[in-house]
Structure formats: structure tokens, C-alpha cells
Scaffold this motif. Structure first.
Motif, PDB file in Angstrom:
ATOM      1  N   PRO A  51       0.798  -1.223   0.000  1.00 22.01           N
ATOM      2  CA  PRO A  51       0.000   0.000   0.000  1.00 22.01           C
ATOM      3  C   PRO A  51       0.835   1.281   0.000  1.00 22.01           C
ATOM      4  CG  PRO A  51      -0.245  -1.185   2.094  1.00 22.01           C
ATOM      5  CD  PRO A  51       0.548  -2.058   1.171  1.00 22.01           C
ATOM      6  N   ASP A  52       2.101   1.202   0.443  1.00 19.70           N
ATOM      7  CA  ASP A  52       2.966   2.382   0.478  1.00 19.70           C
ATOM      8  C   ASP A  52       4.022   2.377  -0.624  1.00 19.70           C
ATOM      9  OD1 ASP A  52       1.529   3.226   2.642  1.00 19.70           O
ATOM     10  OD2 ASP A  52       3.199   3.222   4.060  1.00 19.70           O
ATOM     11  N   VAL A  53       3.740   1.717  -1.741  1.00 16.49           N
ATOM     12  CA  VAL A  53       4.721   1.621  -2.823  1.00 16.49           C
ATOM     13  C   VAL A  53       5.117   2.993  -3.375  1.00 16.49           C
ATOM     14  CG1 VAL A  53       3.093   1.309  -4.745  1.00 16.49           C
ATOM     15  CG2 VAL A  53       5.382   0.255  -4.858  1.00 16.49           C
ATOM     16  N   ASP A  54       4.256   3.988  -3.213  1.00 22.26           N
ATOM     17  CA  ASP A  54       4.573   5.335  -3.699  1.00 22.26           C
ATOM     18  C   ASP A  54       5.266   6.200  -2.651  1.00 22.26           C
ATOM     19  OD1 ASP A  54       3.524   4.845  -6.254  1.00 22.26           O
ATOM     20  OD2 ASP A  54       1.494   5.300  -5.564  1.00 22.26           O
ATOM     21  N   GLN A  55       5.531   5.632  -1.478  1.00 26.14           N
ATOM     22  CA  GLN A  55       6.223   6.344  -0.404  1.00 26.14           C
ATOM     23  C   GLN A  55       7.697   5.935  -0.389  1.00 26.14           C
ATOM     24  OE1 GLN A  55       4.571   8.662   1.459  1.00 26.14           O
ATOM     25  NE2 GLN A  55       2.903   8.173   0.041  1.00 26.14           N
ATOM     26  N   PRO A  56       8.567   6.773   0.158  1.00 28.56           N
ATOM     27  CA  PRO A  56       9.979   6.359   0.274  1.00 28.56           C
ATOM     28  C   PRO A  56      10.117   5.165   1.221  1.00 28.56           C
ATOM     29  CG  PRO A  56       9.725   8.726   0.655  1.00 28.56           C
ATOM     30  CD  PRO A  56       8.344   8.139   0.610  1.00 28.56           C
ATOM     31  N   ALA A  57      10.955   4.213   0.864  1.00 29.47           N
ATOM     32  CA  ALA A  57      11.258   3.083   1.742  1.00 29.47           C
ATOM     33  C   ALA A  57      12.405   3.498   2.661  1.00 29.47           C
ATOM     34  CB  ALA A  57      11.646   1.860   0.920  1.00 29.47           C
ATOM     35  N   THR A  86      11.256  -7.606   2.408  1.00 27.16           N
ATOM     36  CA  THR A  86      10.206  -6.589   2.439  1.00 27.16           C
ATOM     37  C   THR A  86      10.820  -5.219   2.669  1.00 27.16           C
ATOM     38  OG1 THR A  86       8.634  -8.202   3.331  1.00 27.16           O
ATOM     39  CG2 THR A  86       8.043  -5.883   3.553  1.00 27.16           C
ATOM     40  N   LEU A  87      10.352  -4.246   1.899  1.00 23.43           N
ATOM     41  CA  LEU A  87      10.707  -2.838   2.092  1.00 23.43           C
ATOM     42  C   LEU A  87       9.556  -2.149   2.820  1.00 23.43           C
ATOM     43  CD1 LEU A  87      12.160  -2.177  -1.458  1.00 23.43           C
ATOM     44  CD2 LEU A  87      13.445  -1.999   0.688  1.00 23.43           C
ATOM     45  N   TRP A  88       9.907  -1.243   3.732  1.00 28.03           N
ATOM     46  CA  TRP A  88       8.925  -0.580   4.596  1.00 28.03           C
ATOM     47  C   TRP A  88       9.058   0.939   4.485  1.00 28.03           C
ATOM     48  CZ3 TRP A  88       5.710  -3.808   7.401  1.00 28.03           C
ATOM     49  CH2 TRP A  88       6.104  -5.135   7.486  1.00 28.03           C
ATOM     50  N   SER A  89       7.925   1.632   4.573  1.00 22.93           N
ATOM     51  CA  SER A  89       7.940   3.099   4.555  1.00 22.93           C
ATOM     52  C   SER A  89       8.167   3.674   5.951  1.00 22.93           C
ATOM     53  CB  SER A  89       6.625   3.640   3.983  1.00 22.93           C
ATOM     54  OG  SER A  89       5.543   3.289   4.835  1.00 22.93           O
ATOM     55  N   GLY A  90       8.137   2.830   6.956  1.00 17.37           N
ATOM     56  CA  GLY A  90       8.371   3.237   8.342  1.00 17.37           C
ATOM     57  C   GLY A  90       8.936   2.071   9.123  1.00 17.37           C
ATOM     58  N   GLU A  91       8.840   2.134  10.428  1.00 15.17           N
ATOM     59  CA  GLU A  91       9.326   1.059  11.295  1.00 15.17           C
ATOM     60  C   GLU A  91       8.479  -0.188  11.081  1.00 15.17           C
ATOM     61  OE1 GLU A  91      11.249  -1.275  13.772  1.00 15.17           O
ATOM     62  OE2 GLU A  91      11.966   0.718  13.240  1.00 15.17           O
ATOM     63  N   LEU A 145      16.828   4.048  -2.704  1.00 13.50           N
ATOM     64  CA  LEU A 145      16.072   3.011  -3.399  1.00 13.50           C
ATOM     65  C   LEU A 145      15.975   3.381  -4.872  1.00 13.50           C
ATOM     66  CD1 LEU A 145      14.445   0.384  -2.888  1.00 13.50           C
ATOM     67  CD2 LEU A 145      12.397   1.825  -2.787  1.00 13.50           C
ATOM     68  N   SER A 146      16.541   2.531  -5.723  1.00 21.01           N
ATOM     69  CA  SER A 146      16.408   2.685  -7.174  1.00 21.01           C
ATOM     70  C   SER A 146      15.271   1.772  -7.622  1.00 21.01           C
ATOM     71  CB  SER A 146      17.702   2.281  -7.886  1.00 21.01           C
ATOM     72  OG  SER A 146      18.749   3.176  -7.584  1.00 21.01           O
ATOM     73  N   THR A 147      14.351   2.312  -8.411  1.00 24.41           N
ATOM     74  CA  THR A 147      13.164   1.547  -8.814  1.00 24.41           C
ATOM     75  C   THR A 147      12.880   1.683 -10.314  1.00 24.41           C
ATOM     76  OG1 THR A 147      11.731   3.418  -8.247  1.00 24.41           O
ATOM     77  CG2 THR A 147      12.082   1.756  -6.530  1.00 24.41           C
ATOM     78  N   PRO A 148      13.870   1.448 -11.169  1.00 27.11           N
ATOM     79  CA  PRO A 148      13.635   1.702 -12.588  1.00 27.11           C
ATOM     80  C   PRO A 148      12.655   0.744 -13.259  1.00 27.11           C
ATOM     81  CG  PRO A 148      15.752   0.655 -12.291  1.00 27.11           C
ATOM     82  CD  PRO A 148      15.221   0.968 -10.918  1.00 27.11           C
ATOM     83  N   GLY A 149      12.481  -0.441 -12.727  1.00 22.14           N
ATOM     84  CA  GLY A 149      11.654  -1.432 -13.420  1.00 22.14           C
ATOM     85  C   GLY A 149      10.527  -1.990 -12.586  1.00 22.14           C
ATOM     86  N   THR A 150       9.930  -1.171 -11.714  1.00 20.83           N
ATOM     87  CA  THR A 150       8.870  -1.707 -10.861  1.00 20.83           C
ATOM     88  C   THR A 150       7.611  -2.056 -11.640  1.00 20.83           C
ATOM     89  OG1 THR A 150       8.206   0.537 -10.240  1.00 20.83           O
ATOM     90  CG2 THR A 150       9.660  -0.630  -8.716  1.00 20.83           C
ATOM     91  N   LYS A 151       7.335  -1.356 -12.727  1.00 20.90           N
ATOM     92  CA  LYS A 151       6.141  -1.699 -13.513  1.00 20.90           C
ATOM     93  C   LYS A 151       6.235  -3.122 -14.048  1.00 20.90           C
ATOM     94  CE  LYS A 151       4.774   2.914 -14.733  1.00 20.90           C
ATOM     95  NZ  LYS A 151       4.742   3.975 -15.690  1.00 20.90           N
ATOM     96  N   ASP A 152       7.408  -3.505 -14.524  1.00 12.60           N
ATOM     97  CA  ASP A 152       7.618  -4.881 -14.982  1.00 12.60           C
ATOM     98  C   ASP A 152       7.653  -5.862 -13.827  1.00 12.60           C
ATOM     99  OD1 ASP A 152       7.735  -4.117 -17.665  1.00 12.60           O
ATOM    100  OD2 ASP A 152       9.902  -3.851 -17.606  1.00 12.60           O
ATOM    101  N   LEU A 153       8.274  -5.440 -12.736  1.00 13.30           N
ATOM    102  CA  LEU A 153       8.435  -6.310 -11.565  1.00 13.30           C
ATOM    103  C   LEU A 153       7.085  -6.678 -10.955  1.00 13.30           C
ATOM    104  CD1 LEU A 153      10.696  -7.537  -9.749  1.00 13.30           C
ATOM    105  CD2 LEU A 153      10.470  -5.502  -8.340  1.00 13.30           C
ATOM    106  N   PHE A 154       6.209  -5.686 -10.808  1.00 11.93           N
ATOM    107  CA  PHE A 154       4.927  -5.906 -10.157  1.00 11.93           C
ATOM    108  C   PHE A 154       3.812  -6.185 -11.152  1.00 11.93           C
ATOM    109  CE2 PHE A 154       6.827  -2.729  -7.041  1.00 11.93           C
ATOM    110  CZ  PHE A 154       7.420  -3.712  -6.288  1.00 11.93           C
ATOM    111  N   GLY A 155       4.125  -6.164 -12.441  1.00  9.88           N
ATOM    112  CA  GLY A 155       3.120  -6.452 -13.456  1.00  9.88           C
ATOM    113  C   GLY A 155       2.044  -5.386 -13.553  1.00  9.88           C
ATOM    114  N   SER A 156       2.415  -4.147 -13.237  1.00  7.88           N
ATOM    115  CA  SER A 156       1.409  -3.073 -13.327  1.00  7.88           C
ATOM    116  C   SER A 156       1.735  -2.102 -14.431  1.00  7.88           C
ATOM    117  CB  SER A 156       1.320  -2.331 -12.002  1.00  7.88           C
ATOM    118  OG  SER A 156       2.563  -1.827 -11.596  1.00  7.88           O
TER     119      SER A 156
END
Length: 191
Positions: free
Chosen positions: A101-107, A161-166, A180-191
Motif C-alpha cells: 500500500p505504500d509503494v509510492d512512499q519512500p522506503a 520486504t521494504l517498509w515506509s516506516g518502522e 532506493l532505485s526503482t527503474p523497473g517496478t512496472k515490470d516487476l509488479f506487473g502493473s
């Protein structure tokens, strides 16, 4: 998907500011690395209560060509080898990665738990159970993303698992995320 991690153990009196500056200067270099889904620049720091000082980047790759180019194509992993010697690189075949749910937040934090599969057990059962756990974890508040992968040489399962908080009470090794580098998350998560 492939998962990969190397751990650079550092002395107890090592200035972890050196690693932090290294990531500040170089972290963005993988922000558009072709074939990379996610690279989490991770540390454990004794000054923050960790048992060891360690630099331990964790990667989720969308393709093995990108992973190969990173490891022996020059200019990336070569820097680690020159600075710290060549570490062992752990590699797992990906089972699944999911956005939280926090994929758009900094990890800011990460957890990694490992499980050796019993030698007399068909891996289908434990991997299916791990994928069910992945779905529960990925739905938790504060989760950026989560993945399950398996090393079939050792029959070892890793849950990352990556977390946006504790993360709260979650089993496994805890890390701080420096970048956090996220160049290919669309392919990774299939979205």
C-alpha cells in the motif's frame, strides 16, 4: 525475476558515514539501470543498535542480462570489488514480488528472513505457503513492496520486504534503506 544480495561486513569501529556518503554520491547511478526492478541500498549500523556494521544491497532483477551486465560489465560491481574486495553474491530465483500500500512512499527500512526447506519435503508446499504469507505481508500498512525467492542449490527461501516506516515486530534481519532505485517496478509488479 531474480533476487541478489551481497554483504560487506565492516569492522565495529568503521565510520559508516563513508558508506552513507558513497551511496549519496553513487546511488542514483542505478535509478535507470536497464533490467533492474529494485535496488535497495541497505546498511546495518551498530551505532543504531544493529549487531554488525554492514553494507548489504538487495536487488530484484527483471532480467538476467541486466544482472550480468551489473556484475561483470564493468563500472558498477567493479567499484565494490575495488573498495572492499569481491564479496560472495547470493542469488535466488524469484517466485513473486508484490507492491504494498505504500509503494509510492519512500522506503526507509527493510527486513529479510530466510528459511531452509527440509531435505525430505517437496518444495511446492513451503513455497506455496510463503506466497500466501507474501500476499498477507504485501497488504500490511507501511509495506512498500515485498518479494519471495528461492535458492534451489541450497533450497533456501528468502522473504524480503521494504517498509515506509518502522516494521514493528517482524522476524528477520533489519536494515536501514539509504537509497532506493526503482527503474523497473512496472515490470516487476506487473502493473
Amino acid at each position: 525475476m531474480d533476487a541478489m544480495q551481497y554483504e560487506v561486513n565492516l569492522p565495529a569501529d568503521y565510520d559508516m558515514g563513508i558508506i552513507r556518503r558513497r551511496v549519496e554520491l553513487n546511488g542514483a547511478r542505478t535509478d535507470d539501470f536497464e533490467g533492474l526492478g529494485i535496488k535497495a541500498y541497505l546498511v546495518q549500523d551498530q551505532a543504531n543498535g544493529a549487531a554488525v556494521n554492514q553494507y548489504a544491497p538487495f536487488y530484484l532483477w527483471n532480467d538476467t542480462a541486466g544482472m550480468s551486465r551489473f556484475l561483470w560489465g564493468g563500472g558498477f560491481f567493479s567499484g565494490i570489488c575495488q573498495s572492499f574486495g569481491r564479496p560472495v553474491v547470493r542469488h535466488w530465483a524469484g517466485a513473486e514480488a508484490m507492491a504494498g500500500p505504500d509503494v509510492d512512499q519512500p522506503a526507509v527500512g527493510a527486513t529479510k528472513s530466510m528459511q531452509l526447506l527440509p531435505p525430505d519435503v517437496d518444495p511446492a508446499g513451503p513455497v506455496t505457503e510463503a506466497l500466501e504469507e507474501l500476499r498477507r505481508t504485501a497488504a500490511m500498512p507501511g509495506v512498500h513492496s515485498s518479494a519471495i525467492a528461492v535458492d534451489p542449490a541450497r533450497w533456501e527461501l528468502v522473504h524480503f520486504t521494504l517498509w515506509s516506516g518502522e516494521p514493528g515486530i517482524v522476524p528477520g534481519t533489519r536494515y536501514q534503506v539509504l537509497h532506493l532505485s526503482t527503474p523497473g517496478t512496472k515490470d516487476l509488479f506487473g502493473s
